[in-house]
Design an enzyme around this catalytic site. Structure first.
Site, PDB file in Angstrom:
ATOM      1  N   CYS A 135       0.832  -1.218   0.000  1.00 28.58           N
ATOM      2  CA  CYS A 135       0.000   0.000   0.000  1.00 28.58           C
ATOM      3  C   CYS A 135       0.860   1.258   0.000  1.00 28.58           C
ATOM      4  O   CYS A 135       1.486   1.590   1.011  1.00 28.58           O
ATOM      5  CB  CYS A 135      -0.934  -0.028   1.217  1.00 28.58           C
ATOM      6  SG  CYS A 135      -1.826   1.507   1.495  1.00 28.58           S
TER       7      CYS A 135
ATOM      8  N   CYS B 166      -0.214   4.025   2.505  1.00 32.60           N
ATOM      9  CA  CYS B 166       0.131   3.644   3.877  1.00 32.60           C
ATOM     10  C   CYS B 166       1.526   4.161   4.233  1.00 32.60           C
ATOM     11  O   CYS B 166       1.769   4.613   5.354  1.00 32.60           O
ATOM     12  CB  CYS B 166       0.095   2.127   4.051  1.00 32.60           C
ATOM     13  SG  CYS B 166      -1.522   1.380   3.829  1.00 32.60           S
TER      14      CYS B 166
END
Length: 309
Positions: free
Chosen positions: A53, A56
């Protein structure tokens, strides 16, 4: 939620702890202990993430930085690839997702990457929900507002009230030190700084206080009548040494915006003058004032435009 419990040890995901609370990776084995039970004594922020991700990786450092500034919250992480059951029970549908737990229950949260201002508000709001903790946020804000106006007495009163309610608040203590600097009480300000431990001095707000003390020692020598310095700059606008001296005198007089303006003008004219002394001093001003201060934000934009245009 029916999470199993056991005594699986937790481990640090970073080399350094945040506010004495290590950021750990939470699994099904320790979720109850670290999040549900842990949030009964201190609010817990849970970041759901995944190695693949991208957002993230952007959100994580910002969130961790804000948590590091607040000793009333702690943070843990959940890798959804390895802990799909936790993600399913909490209905996490995408990453990054962040939940805040207080008294064993999720009380707030958001999904997706967020700007720093939103993260700061989220952490500050959560800290005020700490079980049994007095909310000194209004006093801290009042103290910072007073400092921005060079009102040392007003700042001192606000931070003293904050410390009376929460004696262990390092943020209030840092504000108290900065108020002492504004009032010219450098001896006591230095005494407080020198008594702190290395871990305490590493807090961002305490670094600002320490920088303010150190800078006050330098600018104190420059304090005096501004008239001759202003006249020297007016007579020769290219006199960058005079501008530097005027900047230091302005800062000593509490005229922070004017001080930064003089250094910015010097950088605009010749950033390499005197081995880049203006830039070095400006960065010291930034740290002493605080990077979140609107005046610093404005000055940083100008500095970037001058250096990289």
């Amino acid at each position: 939620m029916d999470f199993p419990q056991d005594n699986t040890p937790t481990f640090m995901t970073q080399d350094n702890a945040q506010n004495g609370h290590p950021i750990i990776d939470v699994t099904m084995q320790n979720f109850i202990e670290e999040v549900v039970e842990g949030s009964k004594s201190i609010p817990v922020i849970v970041q759901f993430w995944a190695p693949w991700c991208g957002p993230c990786k952007q959100l994580g450092p910002i969130l961790e930085d804000e948590v590091s500034k607040n000793d009333k919250v702690r943070m843990v992480r959940v890798n959804i690839d390895d802990n799909q059951e936790i993600a399913a029970q909490l209905r996490v549908q995408s990453v990054p997702t962040v939940y805040a737990f207080v008294e064993g229950q999720p009380v707030d949260g958001f999904a997706g990457a967020q700007p720093g201002s939103v993260i700061k508000e989220f952490v500050t709001k959560l800290a005020a929900m700490a079980p049994g903790a007095p909310d000194i946020t209004p006093l801290l804000e009042a103290g910072e507002a007073a400092l921005s106006q060079n009102d040392g007495e007003g700042a001192m009163a606000a931070f003293q009230q904050a410390m009376a309610q929460v004696p262990e608040s390092l943020e209030a203590l840092a504000g108290l030190v900065k108020a002492m600097v504004v009032l010219g009480d450098l001896d006591n300000a230095k005494e407080i700084i020198e008594a702190l431990e290395e871990e305490q001095l590493a807090k961002p707000f305490m670094r600002e206080a320490q920088a303010a003390v150190e800078l006050a020692g330098k600018t104190g020598e420059a304090a005096g009548d501004l008239g001759p310095l202003e006249a020297a700059v007016a007579a020769d606008e290219a006199n960058l040494d005079a501008r530097f001296d005027l900047a230091m005198a302005y800062f000593a007089a509490g005229q922070k915006e004017e001080a930064m303006a003089q250094l910015l003008e010097s950088i605009r004219r010749d950033s390499a003058h005197n081995d880049g002394a203006a830039k070095t001093q400006l960065l010291e001003f930034f740290e002493a004032i605080g990077i979140a201060d609107p005046l610093v934000t404005k000055a940083r934009r100008k500095l970037s435009s001058y250096l990289f245009s």
